[in-house]
Design a protein around this motif. Structure first.
Motif, PDB file in Angstrom:
ATOM      1  N   GLY A 232      11.589 -19.888  31.783  1.00 18.16           N
ATOM      2  CA  GLY A 232      11.908 -20.174  30.380  1.00 18.16           C
ATOM      3  C   GLY A 232      11.025 -21.260  29.796  1.00 18.16           C
ATOM      4  O   GLY A 232      10.531 -21.143  28.675  1.00 18.16           O
ATOM      5  N   SER A 233      10.789 -22.322  30.556  1.00 17.48           N
ATOM      6  CA  SER A 233       9.950 -23.409  30.033  1.00 17.48           C
ATOM      7  C   SER A 233       8.491 -22.966  29.927  1.00 17.48           C
ATOM      8  O   SER A 233       7.792 -23.342  28.980  1.00 17.48           O
ATOM      9  CB  SER A 233      10.075 -24.656  30.908  1.00 17.48           C
ATOM     10  OG  SER A 233       9.573 -24.404  32.199  1.00 17.48           O
ATOM     11  N   ASP A 234       8.026 -22.166  30.874  1.00 15.80           N
ATOM     12  CA  ASP A 234       6.657 -21.645  30.792  1.00 15.80           C
ATOM     13  C   ASP A 234       6.482 -20.731  29.584  1.00 15.80           C
ATOM     14  O   ASP A 234       5.478 -20.804  28.874  1.00 15.80           O
ATOM     15  CB  ASP A 234       6.290 -20.882  32.064  1.00 15.80           C
ATOM     16  CG  ASP A 234       6.131 -21.793  33.269  1.00 15.80           C
ATOM     17  OD1 ASP A 234       5.996 -23.018  33.075  1.00 15.80           O
ATOM     18  OD2 ASP A 234       6.145 -21.270  34.401  1.00 15.80           O
ATOM     19  N   LEU A 235       7.465 -19.894  29.362  1.00 15.61           N
ATOM     20  CA  LEU A 235       7.409 -18.994  28.214  1.00 15.61           C
ATOM     21  C   LEU A 235       7.458 -19.781  26.904  1.00 15.61           C
ATOM     22  O   LEU A 235       6.708 -19.497  25.969  1.00 15.61           O
ATOM     23  CB  LEU A 235       8.563 -17.986  28.275  1.00 15.61           C
ATOM     24  CG  LEU A 235       8.602 -16.932  27.177  1.00 15.61           C
ATOM     25  CD1 LEU A 235       7.348 -16.067  27.230  1.00 15.61           C
ATOM     26  CD2 LEU A 235       9.834 -16.069  27.316  1.00 15.61           C
ATOM     27  N   GLY A 236       8.311 -20.788  26.851  1.00  8.81           N
ATOM     28  CA  GLY A 236       8.393 -21.629  25.654  1.00  8.81           C
ATOM     29  C   GLY A 236       7.091 -22.377  25.398  1.00  8.81           C
ATOM     30  O   GLY A 236       6.639 -22.502  24.262  1.00  8.81           O
ATOM     31  N   GLY A 237       6.467 -22.884  26.456  1.00  6.95           N
ATOM     32  CA  GLY A 237       5.185 -23.574  26.308  1.00  6.95           C
ATOM     33  C   GLY A 237       4.086 -22.638  25.827  1.00  6.95           C
ATOM     34  O   GLY A 237       3.237 -23.020  25.024  1.00  6.95           O
ATOM     35  N   ALA A 238       4.119 -21.414  26.318  1.00  6.49           N
ATOM     36  CA  ALA A 238       3.117 -20.441  25.886  1.00  6.49           C
ATOM     37  C   ALA A 238       3.285 -20.097  24.411  1.00  6.49           C
ATOM     38  O   ALA A 238       2.302 -19.997  23.667  1.00  6.49           O
ATOM     39  CB  ALA A 238       3.216 -19.180  26.739  1.00  6.49           C
TER      40      ALA A 238
ATOM     41  N   GLY B  71      -2.188 -22.902  18.201  1.00  5.58           N
ATOM     42  CA  GLY B  71      -3.502 -22.284  18.061  1.00  5.58           C
ATOM     43  C   GLY B  71      -3.652 -21.550  16.741  1.00  5.58           C
ATOM     44  O   GLY B  71      -4.707 -21.582  16.113  1.00  5.58           O
ATOM     45  N   MET B  72      -2.599 -20.903  16.317  1.00  7.98           N
ATOM     46  CA  MET B  72      -2.645 -20.203  15.031  1.00  7.98           C
ATOM     47  C   MET B  72      -2.749 -21.199  13.882  1.00  7.98           C
ATOM     48  O   MET B  72      -3.451 -20.957  12.905  1.00  7.98           O
ATOM     49  CB  MET B  72      -1.408 -19.319  14.854  1.00  7.98           C
ATOM     50  CG  MET B  72      -1.350 -18.153  15.831  1.00  7.98           C
ATOM     51  SD  MET B  72      -2.748 -17.041  15.688  1.00  7.98           S
ATOM     52  CE  MET B  72      -2.394 -16.289  14.122  1.00  7.98           C
ATOM     53  N   LYS B  73      -2.055 -22.337  13.999  1.00  6.01           N
ATOM     54  CA  LYS B  73      -2.139 -23.363  12.955  1.00  6.01           C
ATOM     55  C   LYS B  73      -3.545 -23.942  12.894  1.00  6.01           C
ATOM     56  O   LYS B  73      -4.095 -24.136  11.822  1.00  6.01           O
ATOM     57  CB  LYS B  73      -1.144 -24.491  13.226  1.00  6.01           C
ATOM     58  CG  LYS B  73       0.268 -24.168  12.858  1.00  6.01           C
ATOM     59  CD  LYS B  73       1.160 -25.363  13.096  1.00  6.01           C
ATOM     60  CE  LYS B  73       2.606 -25.042  12.836  1.00  6.01           C
ATOM     61  NZ  LYS B  73       3.472 -26.195  13.114  1.00  6.01           N
ATOM     62  N   GLU B  74      -4.137 -24.245  14.050  1.00  8.25           N
ATOM     63  CA  GLU B  74      -5.487 -24.802  14.083  1.00  8.25           C
ATOM     64  C   GLU B  74      -6.490 -23.814  13.513  1.00  8.25           C
ATOM     65  O   GLU B  74      -7.405 -24.199  12.808  1.00  8.25           O
ATOM     66  CB  GLU B  74      -5.869 -25.169  15.514  1.00  8.25           C
ATOM     67  CG  GLU B  74      -5.167 -26.384  16.037  1.00  8.25           C
ATOM     68  CD  GLU B  74      -5.530 -26.688  17.479  1.00  8.25           C
ATOM     69  OE1 GLU B  74      -6.494 -26.089  17.993  1.00  8.25           O
ATOM     70  OE2 GLU B  74      -4.848 -27.520  18.079  1.00  8.25           O
TER      71      GLU B  74
END
Length: 79
Positions: A28-34, A41-44
């Motif tokens: 869950g934490s890995d998925l949330g971090g991704a 990345g989309m914002k940048e």
């Protein structure tokens, strides 16, 4: 044909027994971090796209200023 609450609870218990709570928490934490990384990345990408047209006229203006400061001289040859 749909799943009832009982079916979902049994399914959840089986998943917890198979994987364990620690592994599920890590997934869950890995998925949330991704997902967070993707959003950042989309914002940048959109910020860079918005900044790029604004930067181009400044570069053109600075090259136009450099053209005004250019000194035109004649070259003389030694005889």
């Amino acid at each position: 044909m749909g799943f009832s609450t009982t079916h979902l609870l049994i399914f959840l218990v089986i998943i917890i027994v198979i994987f364990g709570t620690k592994k599920l928490r890590n997934i869950g934490s890995d998925l949330g971090g991704a997902v967070k990384g993707f959003k950042d990345g989309m914002k940048e990408g959109s910020d860079k796209a918005a900044d790029a047209p604004a930067a181009a006229p400044q570069q053109v203006a600075s090259s136009a200023t450099a053209a005004k400061e250019t000194i035109d001289v004649e070259a003389k040859t030694k005889a």
